[in-house]
Design a protein around this motif. Structure first.
Motif, mmCIF file in Angstrom:
data_model
loop_
_atom_site.group_PDB
_atom_site.id
_atom_site.type_symbol
_atom_site.label_atom_id
_atom_site.label_comp_id
_atom_site.label_asym_id
_atom_site.label_seq_id
_atom_site.Cartn_x
_atom_site.Cartn_y
_atom_site.Cartn_z
ATOM 1 N N ALA A 26 21.529 40.573 102.816
ATOM 2 C CA ALA A 26 22.509 41.585 103.230
ATOM 3 C C ALA A 26 23.919 41.207 102.793
ATOM 4 C CB ALA A 26 22.460 41.771 104.749
ATOM 5 N N ALA A 27 24.184 39.905 102.708
ATOM 6 C CA ALA A 27 25.503 39.433 102.279
ATOM 7 C C ALA A 27 25.623 39.372 100.763
ATOM 8 C CB ALA A 27 25.776 38.042 102.874
ATOM 9 N N GLY A 28 24.564 39.707 100.047
ATOM 10 C CA GLY A 28 24.611 39.682 98.591
ATOM 11 C C GLY A 28 24.536 38.299 97.994
ATOM 12 N N LEU A 29 24.023 37.334 98.759
ATOM 13 C CA LEU A 29 23.995 35.943 98.305
ATOM 14 C C LEU A 29 22.625 35.490 97.830
ATOM 15 C CD1 LEU A 29 26.170 34.462 101.188
ATOM 16 C CD2 LEU A 29 26.902 35.105 98.893
ATOM 17 N N LEU A 30 21.617 36.321 98.009
ATOM 18 C CA LEU A 30 20.258 35.912 97.690
ATOM 19 C C LEU A 30 19.460 37.124 97.242
ATOM 20 C CD1 LEU A 30 18.052 33.432 99.588
ATOM 21 C CD2 LEU A 30 17.210 35.756 99.353
ATOM 22 N N SER A 31 18.538 36.910 96.287
ATOM 23 C CA SER A 31 17.633 37.963 95.827
ATOM 24 C C SER A 31 16.196 37.560 96.122
ATOM 25 C CB SER A 31 17.788 38.200 94.318
ATOM 26 O OG SER A 31 19.040 38.772 94.030
ATOM 27 N N THR A 32 15.368 38.531 96.428
ATOM 28 C CA THR A 32 13.943 38.301 96.654
ATOM 29 C C THR A 32 13.164 39.141 95.662
ATOM 30 O OG1 THR A 32 14.265 37.849 99.009
ATOM 31 C CG2 THR A 32 12.047 38.491 98.300
ATOM 32 N N LEU A 33 12.271 38.496 94.925
ATOM 33 C CA LEU A 33 11.484 39.173 93.905
ATOM 34 C C LEU A 33 10.015 38.973 94.169
ATOM 35 C CD1 LEU A 33 14.039 37.505 92.328
ATOM 36 C CD2 LEU A 33 13.391 39.188 90.629
ATOM 37 N N GLN A 34 9.215 39.961 93.809
ATOM 38 C CA GLN A 34 7.777 39.878 94.009
ATOM 39 C C GLN A 34 7.051 40.135 92.706
ATOM 40 O OE1 GLN A 34 6.234 42.213 97.202
ATOM 41 N NE2 GLN A 34 4.106 41.686 96.799
ATOM 42 N N ARG A 35 6.093 39.260 92.389
ATOM 43 C CA ARG A 35 5.199 39.436 91.254
ATOM 44 C C ARG A 35 3.776 39.244 91.774
ATOM 45 N NH1 ARG A 35 8.503 41.724 89.344
ATOM 46 N NH2 ARG A 35 9.511 41.607 87.300
ATOM 47 N N GLY A 36 3.071 40.357 91.980
ATOM 48 C CA GLY A 36 1.743 40.271 92.573
ATOM 49 C C GLY A 36 1.862 39.782 94.010
ATOM 50 N N GLU A 37 1.144 38.725 94.320
ATOM 51 C CA GLU A 37 1.186 38.166 95.675
ATOM 52 C C GLU A 37 2.281 37.124 95.838
ATOM 53 O OE1 GLU A 37 -2.664 36.669 96.565
ATOM 54 O OE2 GLU A 37 -3.638 38.636 96.563
ATOM 55 N N LEU A 38 2.926 36.751 94.744
ATOM 56 C CA LEU A 38 3.954 35.714 94.797
ATOM 57 C C LEU A 38 5.312 36.329 95.112
ATOM 58 C CD1 LEU A 38 4.691 32.719 94.311
ATOM 59 C CD2 LEU A 38 5.117 33.325 91.918
ATOM 60 N N ILE A 39 5.971 35.832 96.167
ATOM 61 C CA ILE A 39 7.308 36.283 96.562
ATOM 62 C C ILE A 39 8.245 35.087 96.487
ATOM 63 C CG2 ILE A 39 8.719 37.281 98.395
ATOM 64 C CD1 ILE A 39 6.215 38.655 99.444
ATOM 65 N N LEU A 40 9.296 35.212 95.692
ATOM 66 C CA LEU A 40 10.230 34.109 95.473
ATOM 67 C C LEU A 40 11.645 34.522 95.841
ATOM 68 C CD1 LEU A 40 8.980 32.820 91.999
ATOM 69 C CD2 LEU A 40 8.533 31.798 94.235
ATOM 70 N N HIS A 41 12.394 33.550 96.354
ATOM 71 C CA HIS A 41 13.782 33.772 96.747
ATOM 72 C C HIS A 41 14.683 32.895 95.893
ATOM 73 C CE1 HIS A 41 11.870 35.561 100.285
ATOM 74 N NE2 HIS A 41 11.186 34.435 100.397
ATOM 75 N N THR A 42 15.792 33.466 95.428
ATOM 76 C CA THR A 42 16.725 32.699 94.615
ATOM 77 C C THR A 42 18.144 33.187 94.862
ATOM 78 O OG1 THR A 42 17.218 31.942 92.366
ATOM 79 C CG2 THR A 42 16.544 34.234 92.610
ATOM 80 N N ARG A 43 19.107 32.279 94.717
ATOM 81 C CA ARG A 43 20.500 32.648 94.920
ATOM 82 C C ARG A 43 20.986 33.609 93.851
ATOM 83 N NH1 ARG A 43 21.873 26.882 95.794
ATOM 84 N NH2 ARG A 43 22.733 26.898 93.684
ATOM 85 N N THR A 44 21.878 34.517 94.238
ATOM 86 C CA THR A 44 22.586 35.336 93.263
ATOM 87 C C THR A 44 23.743 34.508 92.707
ATOM 88 O OG1 THR A 44 24.124 36.225 94.905
ATOM 89 C CG2 THR A 44 22.041 37.415 94.567
ATOM 90 N N SER A 45 24.437 35.047 91.698
ATOM 91 C CA SER A 45 25.591 34.331 91.157
ATOM 92 C C SER A 45 26.676 34.164 92.213
ATOM 93 C CB SER A 45 26.151 35.078 89.946
ATOM 94 O OG SER A 45 26.498 36.402 90.285
ATOM 95 N N THR A 46 26.798 35.138 93.124
ATOM 96 C CA THR A 46 27.780 35.018 94.209
ATOM 97 C C THR A 46 27.382 33.898 95.165
ATOM 98 O OG1 THR A 46 28.186 37.400 94.064
ATOM 99 C CG2 THR A 46 28.986 36.276 96.028
ATOM 100 N N GLY A 47 26.090 33.807 95.488
ATOM 101 C CA GLY A 47 25.618 32.728 96.351
ATOM 102 C C GLY A 47 25.826 31.369 95.717
ATOM 103 N N SER A 48 25.562 31.261 94.421
ATOM 104 C CA SER A 48 25.766 29.988 93.733
ATOM 105 C C SER A 48 27.235 29.608 93.700
ATOM 106 C CB SER A 48 25.220 30.079 92.305
ATOM 107 O OG SER A 48 23.822 30.198 92.295
ATOM 108 N N ALA A 49 28.113 30.603 93.519
ATOM 109 C CA ALA A 49 29.549 30.317 93.509
ATOM 110 C C ALA A 49 29.994 29.780 94.866
ATOM 111 C CB ALA A 49 30.330 31.587 93.159
ATOM 112 N N LEU A 50 29.435 30.345 95.948
ATOM 113 C CA LEU A 50 29.771 29.868 97.284
ATOM 114 C C LEU A 50 29.318 28.429 97.509
ATOM 115 C CD1 LEU A 50 31.001 30.731 100.017
ATOM 116 C CD2 LEU A 50 28.704 31.400 100.716
ATOM 117 N N VAL A 51 28.083 28.128 97.089
ATOM 118 C CA VAL A 51 27.569 26.771 97.233
ATOM 119 C C VAL A 51 28.383 25.786 96.396
ATOM 120 C CG1 VAL A 51 25.590 25.264 96.751
ATOM 121 C CG2 VAL A 51 25.230 27.507 97.816
#
Length: 331
Positions: free
Chosen positions: A298-323
């Motif tokens: 919701a804060a725009g800091l993370l994206s969630t993607l799904q490929r078949g049964e696999l669901i992965l979470h990764t930081r957005t560029s904004t989230g990486s900049a914050l870290v």
């Protein structure tokens, strides 16, 4: 259907683009602007671009010059997406496009349906200096309105897709990478079968293939029409349909990130990670991880993607900049 034939050398040279290609994003965004496809994530972009372009003559120039060169379907000129300039600045890329040799302009524009009587395309076909300057100005203005303000969202979509592909490559090698593109593509060694707008066969002949995820890509993949050019395959990047495009993060949204657990989850998503892995790393329950992931999205800091049964979470560029900023502040 596009059938891409690989040799062993091609498999070794196949790679995923490290960043969005500005001209491919520009060309494909024109399709989204023209068709206004019923894809919710493009709606805010569509409204903003239409409104901004209407404040000047840009919208008219898009209709009279850019859209005839990028038809609603079928072929568009290869010179619009110069592969050898993709890592240069946008000004250099635009200069390369507008400065295309007369023979290239003639040969490729002749492949368009010019029956609509575009006098400007006729002048560009003849490499008229004024038409070249019109093209420079048009591409600069369109990029400024339609791409530059949204580049963080474009880059985040591409980076998230790259995380999916990196995971597939680590788990299954190049074969795992190519298999990860189902259902858009089907890997039946040594041929990659790709959903495509026309029937075509491409032999890589040892050149390898550049797989390029695109924020504005939808439907079938895209490639260069001339098989002699460096092989590139542009495909729709994966995305979480429940997530709106990344926008500037509000102060209140950033305040939701306070707390050790949420910060740990954000740091841990520097690479694509499943919810189960996050729970084990951070030492909390799956339900707790799910709650924090929702807040981060919701804060725009993370994206969630799904490929078949696999669901992965990764930081957005904004989230990486914050870290990265937090790391810098702590040193």
């Amino acid at each position: 259907m596009l059938r891409i034939h690989f040799t062993t050398e091609d498999l070794l040279k196949t790679r995923v683009a490290t960043s969005p290609d500005p001209m491919w994003e520009l060309v494909l965004s024109v399709f989204r602007l023209r068709r206004r496809l019923a894809v919710a994530r493009y709606e805010p972009w569509y409204r903003q671009v239409r409104a901004d372009a209407s404040r000047s003559d840009l919208l008219q120039r898009i209709r009279l010059m850019l859209m005839p060169m990028i038809p609603a379907s079928g072929y568009f000129p290869d010179f619009l997406t110069p592969e050898n300039r993709r890592h240069e600045g946008i000004e250099s890329i635009i200069e390369s496009v507008a400065g295309s040799p007369r023979s290239v302009l003639r040969g490729q524009l002749d492949l368009l349906d010019r029956g609509r009587g575009s006098t400007w395309l006729e002048r560009l076909r003849e490499a008229d200096p004024a038409a070249r300057e019109d093209l420079r100005r048009l591409l600069r203005d369109y990029h400024r309105i339609a791409l530059a303000p949204h580049w963080n969202a474009i880059r985040s979509t591409v980076e998230a897709d790259r995380a999916i592909r990196a995971r597939a490559l680590l788990d299954g090698g190049v074969h795992g990478l190519l298999n990860s593109y189902r259902p858009l593509m089907r890997w039946a060694p040594p041929v990659l079968h790709v959903r495509y707008s026309v029937d075509q066969t491409l032999h890589l002949d040892g050149r390898g293939l550049l797989l390029t995820p695109s924020h504005f890509g939808q439907g079938p993949a895209n490639s260069l029409a001339d098989p002699a050019l460096p092989p590139v395959l542009v495909y729709p990047a994966g995305y979480d349909k429940a997530v709106v495009p990344v926008a500037p993060v509000a102060v209140r949204a950033l305040g939701r990130l306070m707390g050790g657990t949420r910060a740990s989850i954000l740091i841990a998503t520097g690479t694509a990670t499943t919810s189960g892995e996050l729970a084990r790393r951070v030492g909390v329950s799956a339900a707790t991880v799910s709650h924090h992931l929702s807040a981060l999205r919701a804060a725009g800091l993370l994206s969630t993607l799904q490929r078949g049964e696999l669901i992965l979470h990764t930081r957005t560029s904004t989230g990486s900049a914050l870290v990265n900023a937090a790391h810098t502040a702590g040193t």
